[in-house]
Design a protein around this motif. Structure first.
Motif, short mmCIF file in Angstrom:
data_model
loop_
_atom_site.label_atom_id
_atom_site.label_comp_id
_atom_site.label_asym_id
_atom_site.label_seq_id
_atom_site.Cartn_x
_atom_site.Cartn_y
_atom_site.Cartn_z
N ALA A 173 36.03 28.10 42.00
CA ALA A 173 37.15 28.02 42.94
C ALA A 173 37.31 29.28 43.76
O ALA A 173 37.89 29.25 44.85
CB ALA A 173 38.44 27.75 42.16
N CYS A 174 36.80 30.41 43.25
CA CYS A 174 37.01 31.69 43.93
C CYS A 174 36.23 31.75 45.24
O CYS A 174 35.02 31.53 45.23
CB CYS A 174 36.58 32.85 43.04
N PRO A 175 36.89 32.03 46.36
CA PRO A 175 36.17 32.16 47.62
C PRO A 175 35.12 33.27 47.58
O PRO A 175 34.18 33.26 48.37
CB PRO A 175 37.26 32.49 48.64
N ASN A 176 35.26 34.23 46.65
CA ASN A 176 34.31 35.33 46.55
C ASN A 176 33.30 35.11 45.42
O ASN A 176 32.50 36.00 45.15
CB ASN A 176 35.04 36.65 46.27
N SER A 217 33.73 40.04 43.87
CA SER A 217 34.86 40.86 43.46
C SER A 217 36.17 40.13 43.77
O SER A 217 36.21 39.22 44.59
CB SER A 217 34.83 42.21 44.16
N CYS A 218 37.22 40.58 43.09
CA CYS A 218 38.51 39.89 43.17
C CYS A 218 39.29 40.35 44.39
O CYS A 218 39.41 41.55 44.62
CB CYS A 218 39.31 40.19 41.90
N THR A 219 39.81 39.39 45.18
CA THR A 219 40.70 39.77 46.27
C THR A 219 42.09 39.18 46.07
O THR A 219 42.87 39.06 47.01
CB THR A 219 40.15 39.33 47.64
N ASN A 220 42.40 38.79 44.84
CA ASN A 220 43.74 38.35 44.48
C ASN A 220 44.24 37.14 45.29
O ASN A 220 45.40 37.09 45.68
CB ASN A 220 44.74 39.51 44.63
N HIS A 221 43.34 36.19 45.54
CA HIS A 221 43.79 34.94 46.16
C HIS A 221 44.61 34.12 45.18
O HIS A 221 45.54 33.44 45.56
CB HIS A 221 42.58 34.08 46.57
N GLY A 222 44.20 34.13 43.92
CA GLY A 222 44.86 33.31 42.91
C GLY A 222 44.28 31.92 42.76
O GLY A 222 44.82 31.08 42.02
N GLU A 223 43.15 31.62 43.44
CA GLU A 223 42.54 30.29 43.35
C GLU A 223 42.05 29.99 41.93
O GLU A 223 42.09 28.85 41.48
CB GLU A 223 41.37 30.18 44.32
N ALA A 226 44.78 28.67 39.71
CA ALA A 226 45.15 27.30 40.07
C ALA A 226 44.11 26.30 39.57
O ALA A 226 44.44 25.15 39.27
CB ALA A 226 45.30 27.18 41.59
N ILE A 234 46.48 35.10 36.03
CA ILE A 234 45.82 36.27 36.62
C ILE A 234 46.48 37.57 36.16
O ILE A 234 46.00 38.65 36.49
CB ILE A 234 45.77 36.22 38.17
#
Lengths: 259, 260
Positions: A173-176, A217-223, A226, A234
């Motif tokens: 799910a993470c865009p990164n 790496s984490c950019t704190n989207h929160g995906e 979810a 998180i």
């Protein structure tokens, strides 16, 4: 059994092997009971494909009760499908309507190469666990229960983190393509307990460094939170960040944790 | 015969700041700290500029006070230059970390690993998904803003030390005013995600403050945007006019400032 059935249109990612080019294939699937789970629906598809002499769709599954973390499908662009807090195996067809089109893809990340169709190789998760997801304790006979006092809050928190089944939905799910939720959960369930303290900081550095060899790496989207079938928070990523900074900035030689 | 093997020589460790910065978690920590530095600057800058609404004398004296701070403890402009160096270093490291993490993330989810089906974000918001673009807009804007109102190469009549008139003359141009408004909206969007994200990257996470973190980020973004875009809007609306045209800096001047 309600006896109600659905006719679905599936668009499934088919890929013959790791290096083959993939494509979507469409299947019309009548007679799907609303009481089936999503994986049972795929079983029906595969039985029909088999009967027609076609190659069945490869997908991973094992316990089918939401605790093994094998199933891993991107369903209509959502990891484990639209229902919150469940893995694909616990998603049931009653959430779909007659005539729905369902697009099914594998997890996509350069750390998770596709093996075949919907099956991906999640070996980098094993590498992270091997780097520090254990405690080095003398393995004598089983200790008495409650011989190590643990505060209720700490054990609750550790158990929340320990719910992680390692399915990889967070990465999917993470865009990164980051694995921070997985790694932070695996760290927290040891780092919050007394038995995990001795190696707390060396474990944190080892697991984070291994994670970063494979993932984004984490950019704190929160995906990730979810998408997580176990709804892991998180907040654990913040805990991991804090421990990693502590581990790198402070002298751990005194605690015997200097690498 | 037993041969004693010398203990394998440990690989020479790099100095800890380098080891730390090499990791993505470390880079995010550095981005958070440099972000706090930038945020502090933006807040002070906005509050200081509100003196525009008092009078030309007030804001120009404020500018002079920044050069003199902390008065007799240091020679003139020494503190100002220290601040500038810190800000430039913070900006440089913030941009470097962002660029390097962006490359890392592109490797983790390259073009041939994108989802083929329509994929909808569940909770990621506009701000979090546009950080690199709002960041680039703000970076370009910082260059233009320095050229325009610090070095005086922005095209408007510029007189060193007369911050009030420099600002009014610059914002009198509608296109420039629009640039300032757009850039500050981008800054607001950047802060909206950045200020919240900073708490996570620093590991500041506590059930007692977790709800307040988002509200704090929203308030900071709103206050900065409203304060900053009010200046070009006030000049364009004619609430703030150029003062003392033709008089030399330092000569007596009619009171100027907010007019309705």
């Amino acid at each position: 059994m309600t006896g109600k059935t659905l006719t679905l249109r599936l668009k499934v990612w088919r890929q013959d092997g790791p290096r083959a080019a993939g494509r979507f294939e469409e299947y019309d699937l009548p007679g799907i009971s609303v009481d089936m789970s999503f994986l049972e629906m795929l079983d029906v598809l595969n039985e029909r494909l088999n009967a027609d002499g076609h190659e069945p769709v490869a997908f991973e599954h094992d316990c089918r009760e939401g605790i093994c973390g094998s199933c891993s499908l991107m369903i209509n662009g959502m990891a484990h499908g639209p229902q919150k807090g469940t893995a694909t195996c616990q998603l049931h067809m009653r959430h779909y309507r007659d005539g729905d089109e369902i697009v099914i893809e594998p997890w996509r990340s350069s750390a998770f190469p596709i093996i075949k169709d919907l099956v991906v190789d999640r070996a980098p998760f094993d590498a992270i666990i091997q780097a520090g997801g254990y405690i080095s304790a003398p393995a004598g006979s089983a200790p008495d229960a409650n011989s190590v006092p643990i505060p209720k809050e700490a054990s609750d928190s550790a158990m929340d983190a320990a719910q992680c089944i390692g399915c990889g939905a967070c990465v999917a799910a993470c865009p990164n393509g980051a694995a921070n939720l997985f790694t932070s959960a695996k760290l927290a369930h040891l780092n919050l307990l007394p038995q995990g303290q001795a190696e707390r900081y060396s474990r944190t550095v080892a697991m984070v460094d291994t994670m970063e060899d494979h993932f984004g790496s984490c950019t704190n989207h929160g995906e990730c939170e979810a998408a997580c079938p176990k709804e892991i928070s998180i907040d654990f990523i913040a805990l991991m960040n804090r421990d990693y900074v502590k581990a790198q900035l402070f002298n751990r030689r005194l605690a015997g944790q200097r690498r | 015969m037993a041969t004693a093997t010398a203990p394998a020589k440990r690989k020479r460790e790099l100095p800890w700041p380098i080891t730390f910065y090499r990791s993505a978690v470390g880079k995010k920590w550095v981005m958070a700290i440099s972000g706090v530095v930038g945020l502090g600057f933006v807040v002070v800058h906005m509050i200081g500029n509100l003196k525009l609404y008092l009078s030309r004398e007030e804001i120009n004296l404020y500018g002079e006070a920044l050069r003199e701070f902390p008065k007799h403890l240091l020679p003139r402009t020494v503190f100002l230059w220290i601040t500038r160096v810190v800000l430039v270093l913070a900006l440089a490291v913030h941009v470097h970390a962002a660029a390097s993490l962006t490359r890392m993330n592109a490797r983790a989810r390259p073009r041939n690993q994108q989802y083929q089906s329509p994929r909808d974000y569940q909770v990621a918001n506009y701000a979090s998904r546009t950080m690199r673009w709002t960041g680039i807009i703000v970076l370009l804007f910082i260059g233009f803003h320095l050229l325009d109102l610090t070095w005086g190469g922005g095209g408007a009549d510029f007189e060193r030390g007369d911050a009030y008139n420099n600002l009014v003359r610059s914002f009198d141009r509608p296109l420039v005013a629009a640039v300032y408004v757009v850039a500050n909206l981008a800054l607001g969007v950047h802060l909206f995600h950045g200020v919240w994200s900073m708490f996570q990257s620093l590991g500041v996470n506590n059930p007692r403050i977790n709800k307040a973190r988002k509200r704090f980020a929203q308030s900071v973004a709103a206050i900065i945007v409203i304060g900053n875009i009010s200046f070009p809007i006030a000049v364009q609306a004619g609430w703030v006019d150029e003062a003392c045209v033709g008089t030399e800096h330092g000569e007596p001047c009619e009171p100027s400032g907010l007019k309705f």
